[in-house]
Design an enzyme around this catalytic site. Structure first.
Site, PDB file in Angstrom:
ATOM      1  CD  GLU A  75      -5.396   9.101  10.972  1.00  0.00           C
ATOM      2  OE1 GLU A  75      -4.602   8.300  11.091  1.00  0.00           O
ATOM      3  OE2 GLU A  75      -5.909   9.485  10.072  1.00  0.00           O
TER       4      GLU A  75
ATOM      5  CE  LYS B 120      -2.856   2.844   3.012  1.00  0.00           C
ATOM      6  NZ  LYS B 120      -3.627   2.895   4.513  1.00  0.00           N
TER       7      LYS B 120
END
Length: 461
Positions: free
Chosen positions: A264, A215
Site C-alpha cells: 500500500e 467502520k
C-alpha cells in the site's frame, strides 16, 4: 575516488563557520547489491541503517550512518516539526548539479495518543534520518553519496574522512563474501491478547450497528521467538525475496529493526505530480488460476468489501481535492494480486498545488479508513478504547523525501518489529456492520503470513 572539495564547497566552508551547512557529493558505483552495502555497515553502524525499495523496483535506497536525525514527540504538530526542520536543512544544502539529492528517511507512529508498550519505547512519534552514506539505485543506475551536516570549521577534513569511509564500505560490499543466511528457527509463536481481540471485534460490531461509527479497523499482534538472534539483513533478504510485488522497508533504531513488505502506497510526489492508492477490501488467493479468478470476482462483487473500499476512495479523493488539481481516478476498483492475498485497488493522481509538501499530504491522509475507520475521530477513539495495544509504527507512514521535494511514503502494514531473538508481528482488518469475529480473526492470519514466512514461521505449511 578521492578528490578535493570543489571551489564552491571551499568557499562555503570558509563562510559562516557557525552556521549549519549541508554538503553532499555523489559518485557512480557500478553494480553493488543494496543488501551487501547494507550489510557492509553492520560492524560500525548496526543501529544506524535503513532500507527501501518501491513496488516497481525503480527506486532503491540504503542509508548507513547518521548525518543528522530529526525527531518529534509532539502529538499534534509532529508532521510540521519534521517539515520545518527539513526545510531548514534543504536551505543549507550545497551541491553540484551532478550530485544526487540527499534523502530524509523515516516514519511516524500510528497514534501518539495510544498506550505505550515496552517494545516501542525507542521510537518517538516521528523519527527521521539523513544518512551519512546513501546508496541510490534509480532506473538501473547505482550511485553512492556522502552527506555531511556540520557547523564545524573543519568541514573539509570531515568530508575527507567520510570519503575514506565511503571507499571502505564500497570495498566491503564489492569484495567480501556476503553469506545469505537461512531463515530463522522459530521455537514458539505466542498470540498476544487473542480474547481481547475477539471481544473488541464483537464490541465494535455492536457499536457500528448502533450507528456510532461506520467502520473501525481492529488490529492484533503475535510474538515469534527464535532459537537465536536474527540479523537485520536476514529479515530484509527474505521479505524482499518472497514479496516481490510490495514496497520493502527497514528502519533500525536502538538494536531493533522495523521492517515489512507492504502493498500500500500512501503518497508519492514526483516532479510536482502526486500519486496515491486506495487499497481496502481483501480475499485470499486461490490454489489454481481458476479458483483465484473466482475469488477475485467474488471480491469485486462483495458488498462488505466494496463498502469498505469506498470509504477509502472517498477520503483520499477529498484530500487530493484539497491539495491538488488535474485529478485523475478511475470510476471502479480493480484487483491488486500479491502472493498471499488480493485487494481492491483504485489509483488516484493529481498536480500538487504550490506551497504543499509531502508532509502536508501525509498528515492529511493518515490514517486512511483502510487503517483507521469512518468517521476518523470516532474510530480512533474506539481503537484506543478497545484495542488495548500500541501499534507503534505499524499501519503508519514510512518513507522518504529528498531535497528537491520528491518522495514516497507507504503504509507500514505486513510488518514486524524485530528485537534480537524476538519479533512482534501486526495485522488487522476493517470491522463493519456485518463483520463476524471468527472470520476477522482468520483474515489476520492471512495478513500475518508474508512476514511470518520470511521469519521462518509456518501457517498451514
Amino acid at each position: 575516488m578521492n578528490r578535493k572539495l570543489t571551489a564552491t564547497r571551499k568557499s562555503q566552508v570558509k563562510m559562516d563557520s557557525h552556521a549549519v551547512r549541508f554538503f553532499t557529493e555523489t559518485i557512480d558505483a557500478g553494480r553493488i547489491s543494496p543488501l551487501a552495502f547494507f550489510e557492509a555497515g553492520e560492524s560500525c553502524y548496526q543501529d544506524k541503517r535503513f532500507y527501501w525499495q518501491n513496488a516497481d523496483k525503480t527506486m532503491t535506497l540504503v542509508g548507513i550512518g547518521h548525518a543528522t536525525v530529526l525527531t518529534s514527540d509532539s502529538v499534534e504538530e509532529r508532521f510540521q516539526h519534521i517539515s520545518t526542520a527539513w526545510n531548514r536543512l534543504r536551505a543549507a544544502l550545497i551541491k553540484e548539479e551532478k550530485d544526487m539529492e540527499p534523502v530524509l528517511f523515516g516514519g511516524f507512529s500510528y497514534d501518539p495518543k495510544s498506550i505505550k508498550e515496552a517494545e516501542w519505547d525507542a521510537f518517538p512519534s516521528a523519527y527521521f534520518v539523513v544518512p551519512s552514506f546513501q546508496l541510490t539505485i534509480k532506473n538501473g543506475k547505482t550511485t553512492i553519496s556522502i552527506n555531511l551536516v556540520t557547523e564545524s570549521d573543519e568541514a573539509a577534513e570531515e568530508f575527507n574522512r567520510l570519503r575514506d569511509e565511503r571507499d571502505r564500505l564500497i570495498h566491503i560490499a564489492q569484495v567480501e563474501d556476503f553469506n545469505l543466511l537461512a531463515k530463522p528457527v522459530v521455537v514458539s509463536i505466542e498470540e498476544i491478547a487473542k480474547d481481547n481481540y475477539m471481544q473488541a471485534v464483537a464490541d465494535v460490531t455492536d457499536k457500528i450497528n448502533e450507528g456510532i461509527a461506520e467502520k473501525v479497523v481492529i488490529a492484533r499482534s503475535v510474538q515469534l521467538n527464535f532459537a537465536e538472534e536474527v540479523p537485520a539483513v536476514t529479515a530484509l533478504h527474505h521479505i524482499s525475496n518472497e514479496q516481490q510485488e510490495s514496497y520493502h522497508f527497514g528502519l533500525q533504531k536502538d538494536g531493533q529493526l522495523f521492517f515489512g513488505a507492504t502493498p500500500e502506497r500512501l503518497i508519492e510526489i514526483s516532479n510536482g505530480r502526486a500519486y496515491s492508492a486506495c487499497v481496502a477490501g481483501s480475499i485470499k488467493r486461490g490454489k489454481s488460476a481458476v479458483e483465484d479468478r473466482q475469488f477475485g470476482e467474488e471480491l469485486l462483487e462483495d458488498h462488505k468489501n466494496r463498502e469498505e473500499h469506498q470509504y477509502v476512495v472517498n477520503m483520499i479523493s477529498q484530500v487530493f481535492q484539497a491539495f491538488c488539481t488535474n485529478i485523475a481516478m478511475p470510476k471502479a476498483p480493480k484487483l491488486m494480486k500479491i502472493r498471499d492475498i488480493q485487494h481492491l485497488f483504485t489509483p488516484i493522481e493529481g498536480t500538487v498545488e504550490q506551497g504543499t509538501d509531502i508532509f502536508n499530504l501525509v498528515q492529511a491522509l493518515h490514517p486512511t479508513p483502510a487503517l483507521g475507520g469512518v468517521p476518523t475521530n470516532v474510530s480512533m477513539e474506539m481503537i484506543r478504547s478497545v484495542e488495548n495495544m500500541d501499534r507503534g509504527y505499524y499501519a503508519a507512514p514510512i518513507g522518504w523525501t529528498d531535497t528537491a521535494g520528491n518522495g514516497e511514503f507507504a503504509v507500514a502494514i505486513r510488518s514486524a518489529l524485530l528485537d534480537g531473538n524476538h519479533a512482534y508481528l501486526y495485522a488487522g482488518g476493517g470491522i463493519v456492520a456485518d463483520s463476524e469475529a471468527d472470520k476477522e480473526y482468520d483474515e489476520t492470519w492471512v495478513k500475518f503470513r508474508p512476514v511470518m514466512r520470511a521469519l521462518g514461521g509456518k501457517l498451514n505449511g
